[in-house]
Design an enzyme around this catalytic site. Structure first.
Site, PDB file in Angstrom:
ATOM      1  N   CYS A  51       0.844  -1.204   0.000  1.00  0.00           N
ATOM      2  CA  CYS A  51       0.000   0.000   0.000  1.00  0.00           C
ATOM      3  C   CYS A  51       0.877   1.250   0.000  1.00  0.00           C
ATOM      4  O   CYS A  51       1.732   1.405   0.859  1.00  0.00           O
ATOM      5  CB  CYS A  51      -0.900  -0.019   1.241  1.00  0.00           C
ATOM      6  SG  CYS A  51      -1.709   1.557   1.560  1.00  0.00           S
ATOM      7  N   CYS A  54       0.490   3.402   3.449  1.00  0.00           N
ATOM      8  CA  CYS A  54       0.883   2.913   4.774  1.00  0.00           C
ATOM      9  C   CYS A  54       2.204   3.562   5.222  1.00  0.00           C
ATOM     10  O   CYS A  54       3.047   3.888   4.393  1.00  0.00           O
ATOM     11  CB  CYS A  54       1.032   1.387   4.757  1.00  0.00           C
ATOM     12  SG  CYS A  54      -0.522   0.506   5.021  1.00  0.00           S
ATOM     13  N   HIS A 113      -4.122   0.560   8.184  1.00  0.00           N
ATOM     14  CA  HIS A 113      -4.642   0.230   6.856  1.00  0.00           C
ATOM     15  C   HIS A 113      -6.045  -0.395   6.903  1.00  0.00           C
ATOM     16  O   HIS A 113      -6.819  -0.292   5.947  1.00  0.00           O
ATOM     17  CB  HIS A 113      -3.666  -0.752   6.186  1.00  0.00           C
ATOM     18  CG  HIS A 113      -3.993  -1.107   4.772  1.00  0.00           C
ATOM     19  ND1 HIS A 113      -3.627  -0.308   3.711  1.00  0.00           N
ATOM     20  CD2 HIS A 113      -4.655  -2.165   4.235  1.00  0.00           C
ATOM     21  CE1 HIS A 113      -4.046  -0.877   2.577  1.00  0.00           C
ATOM     22  NE2 HIS A 113      -4.672  -1.990   2.871  1.00  0.00           N
ATOM     23  N   ASN A 153     -13.369   9.734  -1.584  1.00  0.00           N
ATOM     24  CA  ASN A 153     -13.985   8.697  -2.404  1.00  0.00           C
ATOM     25  C   ASN A 153     -13.760   7.394  -1.671  1.00  0.00           C
ATOM     26  O   ASN A 153     -12.617   7.014  -1.452  1.00  0.00           O
ATOM     27  CB  ASN A 153     -13.315   8.587  -3.779  1.00  0.00           C
ATOM     28  CG  ASN A 153     -13.744   9.702  -4.702  1.00  0.00           C
ATOM     29  OD1 ASN A 153     -14.848  10.235  -4.565  1.00  0.00           O
ATOM     30  ND2 ASN A 153     -12.890  10.064  -5.619  1.00  0.00           N
ATOM     31  N   SER A 161      -8.968   3.591  -5.683  1.00  0.00           N
ATOM     32  CA  SER A 161      -8.070   2.479  -5.998  1.00  0.00           C
ATOM     33  C   SER A 161      -7.403   1.882  -4.758  1.00  0.00           C
ATOM     34  O   SER A 161      -6.866   0.791  -4.811  1.00  0.00           O
ATOM     35  CB  SER A 161      -7.003   2.959  -6.972  1.00  0.00           C
ATOM     36  OG  SER A 161      -6.421   4.157  -6.489  1.00  0.00           O
ATOM     37  N   HIS A 164      -6.876   2.002   1.876  1.00  0.00           N
ATOM     38  CA  HIS A 164      -6.322   2.675   3.064  1.00  0.00           C
ATOM     39  C   HIS A 164      -7.178   3.918   3.362  1.00  0.00           C
ATOM     40  O   HIS A 164      -7.489   4.673   2.450  1.00  0.00           O
ATOM     41  CB  HIS A 164      -4.867   3.095   2.799  1.00  0.00           C
ATOM     42  CG  HIS A 164      -4.141   3.518   4.028  1.00  0.00           C
ATOM     43  ND1 HIS A 164      -3.178   2.750   4.646  1.00  0.00           N
ATOM     44  CD2 HIS A 164      -4.285   4.616   4.803  1.00  0.00           C
ATOM     45  CE1 HIS A 164      -2.747   3.369   5.724  1.00  0.00           C
ATOM     46  NE2 HIS A 164      -3.408   4.517   5.847  1.00  0.00           N
ATOM     47  N   HIS A 166      -8.369   7.248   3.580  1.00  0.00           N
ATOM     48  CA  HIS A 166      -7.787   8.536   3.166  1.00  0.00           C
ATOM     49  C   HIS A 166      -8.790   9.364   2.380  1.00  0.00           C
ATOM     50  O   HIS A 166      -9.781   8.850   1.872  1.00  0.00           O
ATOM     51  CB  HIS A 166      -6.537   8.312   2.307  1.00  0.00           C
ATOM     52  CG  HIS A 166      -6.831   7.828   0.912  1.00  0.00           C
ATOM     53  ND1 HIS A 166      -7.223   6.533   0.622  1.00  0.00           N
ATOM     54  CD2 HIS A 166      -6.807   8.470  -0.287  1.00  0.00           C
ATOM     55  CE1 HIS A 166      -7.407   6.393  -0.680  1.00  0.00           C
ATOM     56  NE2 HIS A 166      -7.178   7.557  -1.263  1.00  0.00           N
ATOM     57  N   GLN A 168      -9.005  13.430   0.058  1.00  0.00           N
ATOM     58  CA  GLN A 168      -8.194  14.342  -0.740  1.00  0.00           C
ATOM     59  C   GLN A 168      -8.633  15.780  -0.511  1.00  0.00           C
ATOM     60  O   GLN A 168      -9.749  16.037  -0.065  1.00  0.00           O
ATOM     61  CB  GLN A 168      -8.354  14.014  -2.225  1.00  0.00           C
ATOM     62  CG  GLN A 168      -7.939  12.598  -2.581  1.00  0.00           C
ATOM     63  CD  GLN A 168      -7.919  12.401  -4.083  1.00  0.00           C
ATOM     64  OE1 GLN A 168      -7.295  13.161  -4.816  1.00  0.00           O
ATOM     65  NE2 GLN A 168      -8.635  11.397  -4.556  1.00  0.00           N
ATOM     66  N   HIS A 296     -21.408  22.854   4.941  1.00  0.00           N
ATOM     67  CA  HIS A 296     -22.097  21.588   5.182  1.00  0.00           C
ATOM     68  C   HIS A 296     -21.325  20.468   4.507  1.00  0.00           C
ATOM     69  O   HIS A 296     -20.508  20.721   3.616  1.00  0.00           O
ATOM     70  CB  HIS A 296     -23.539  21.644   4.650  1.00  0.00           C
ATOM     71  CG  HIS A 296     -23.639  22.112   3.235  1.00  0.00           C
ATOM     72  ND1 HIS A 296     -23.559  23.450   2.887  1.00  0.00           N
ATOM     73  CD2 HIS A 296     -23.767  21.435   2.068  1.00  0.00           C
ATOM     74  CE1 HIS A 296     -23.656  23.570   1.570  1.00  0.00           C
ATOM     75  NE2 HIS A 296     -23.773  22.354   1.045  1.00  0.00           N
ATOM     76  N   LYS A 311     -27.160   2.338  -7.992  1.00  0.00           N
ATOM     77  CA  LYS A 311     -27.952   3.199  -8.863  1.00  0.00           C
ATOM     78  C   LYS A 311     -27.054   3.720  -9.973  1.00  0.00           C
ATOM     79  O   LYS A 311     -25.928   4.142  -9.719  1.00  0.00           O
ATOM     80  CB  LYS A 311     -28.486   4.380  -8.055  1.00  0.00           C
ATOM     81  CG  LYS A 311     -29.237   5.404  -8.896  1.00  0.00           C
ATOM     82  CD  LYS A 311     -29.615   6.617  -8.050  1.00  0.00           C
ATOM     83  CE  LYS A 311     -30.189   7.736  -8.902  1.00  0.00           C
ATOM     84  NZ  LYS A 311     -31.533   7.442  -9.430  1.00  0.00           N
TER      85      LYS A 311
HETATM   86 ZN   LIG Z   1      -2.252   1.215   3.749  1.00  0.00          ZN
END
Ligand SMILES: [Zn+2]
Length: 346
Positions: A51, A54, A113, A153, A161, A164, A166, A168, A296, A311
């Site tokens: 990963c 990590c 992780h 996401n 992808s 872990h 996280h 952005q 919000h 959906k």
């Molecule tokens: Zn990780």
């Protein structure tokens, strides 16, 4: 709301964007013959040597992550925006373009992780909130950065992808479309009423108690009346803050608590690690006063009937506008009835 409207095709208005959504509750009676099986709960190790997020691992850029023990941020190795983009413009007949500057960062929520927000302790989610505040403050104070978008996401279905935990942060010199739309509606309401559009909306929702999912002293989570995604939700601070930097220490913790409560509901719904895109909408950081803004956090999850049936925004939605079958009230009722404890911990 009248029952007839609630049982028949109708349109609902999004007060924040000015857009309409088609609701078709009569279709929920149609037989469903698709998949309904449960997803096997994936168990992940606390550390994964392959990963790139990590602690201690080397990323594709050749950089090595520190042995971080708290939320950790770094500039995205594949940033969509760059800080040193030269200023250029195209104004050629009907062709129009302009260069864009920005900084994209990755926020690792935890060194562990195997975790996700609903599985993290409130104390550790509070550290993520503090990190969001710090990044908003630092990025937003740059002359070239006029808007800071914090988002997550979650899940492969959302194009994430790496499992872990996280999120952005993309920050940029222009004001993105969604923010421009919301700014316009906040401002119009503020000029007319001298009150926050979302404060008044929250008051009405708290009186009706139809779509409330969770509440604490400082925050309310609800399914917005105009929700597009099946189990869409929104977290609204009771106090009108323009941005997260205005949160007090008590509010930071309360924010973490309600994020945990909502994401536990989500995971419990189909007993799966529930995928979503979430994001915080806040006032621009261009130095302007935005007395009308009320920050919000929104959650847009794609799952509809099970851990695997999602959906799709296709056909009518691509060409005309969003549509949903189950009403916001039905979605809220389903979520309200779920256990408050995470399904893997019972
Ligand atoms: Zn990780």
């Amino acid at each position: 709301m009248s029952n007839a409207l609630n049982n028949n095709p109708h349109r609902r208005y999004n007060i924040l964007t000015g857009e309409w959504i088609l609701v078709s509750p009569h279709r929920t009676k149609r037989p469903w013959q698709g998949k309904t099986e449960k997803n096997l709960t994936e168990r992940r190790p606390e550390y994964d040597e392959s990963c790139y997020l990590c602690p201690g691992n080397t990323r594709a850029s050749g950089e090595t992550n520190p042995q971080y023990t708290e939320p950790h941020t770094f500039v995205n190795d594949f940033s969509a925006l760059l800080p040193d983009t030269p200023e250029e413009e195209v104004n050629n007949g009907l062709l129009k373009a302009e260069s864009e500057k920005g900084i994209c960062k990755v926020v690792c929520f935890s060194p562990n992780h195997s975790l996700t927000l609903p599985l993290m302790e409130v104390e550790d989610i509070t550290k993520v909130v503090k990190m969001w505040k710090k990044e908003f403050r630092e990025l937003g104070s740059s002359d070239d950065i006029n808007y800071v978008q914090i988002f997550e996401n979650k899940g492969a279905i959302m194009g994430c992808s790496n499992p872990h935990p996280h999120g952005q942060i993309w920050s940029q010199s222009s004001i993105p479309t969604e923010i421009q739309k919301k700014s316009r509606h906040f401002k119009k309401y503020w000029e007319k009423n001298k009150r926050s559009l979302l404060s008044d909306y929250l008051t009405q929702e708290l009186e009706l108690k139809e779509r409330i999912l969770s509440e604490n002293e400082y925050f309310v989570a609800l399914v917005p009346y105009w929700a597009v995604w099946p189990y869409e939700a929104m977290i609204i601070p009771r106090e009108q803050h323009q941005n997260i930097n205005q949160l007090s220490q008590e509010e930071e913790k309360a924010f973490a608590e309600i994020i945990k409560a909502l994401t536990i509901m989500y995971d419990n719904l189909f007993e799966t690690s529930f995928p979503y895109s979430s994001g915080i909408h806040q006032a621009p950081t261009d130095g302007g006063e935005y007395p009308e803004w009320h920050f919000h956090m929104s959650f847009y999850p794609p799952l509809l009937r099970s851990a695997t049936v999602k959906k799709f925004m296709v056909g009518y939605e691509m060409f005309a506008g969003p549509q949903r079958d189950i009403t916001a009230e039905m979605a809220a009722e389903t979520l309200q009835q779920l256990p408050k404890q995470h399904y893997t911990k019972t």
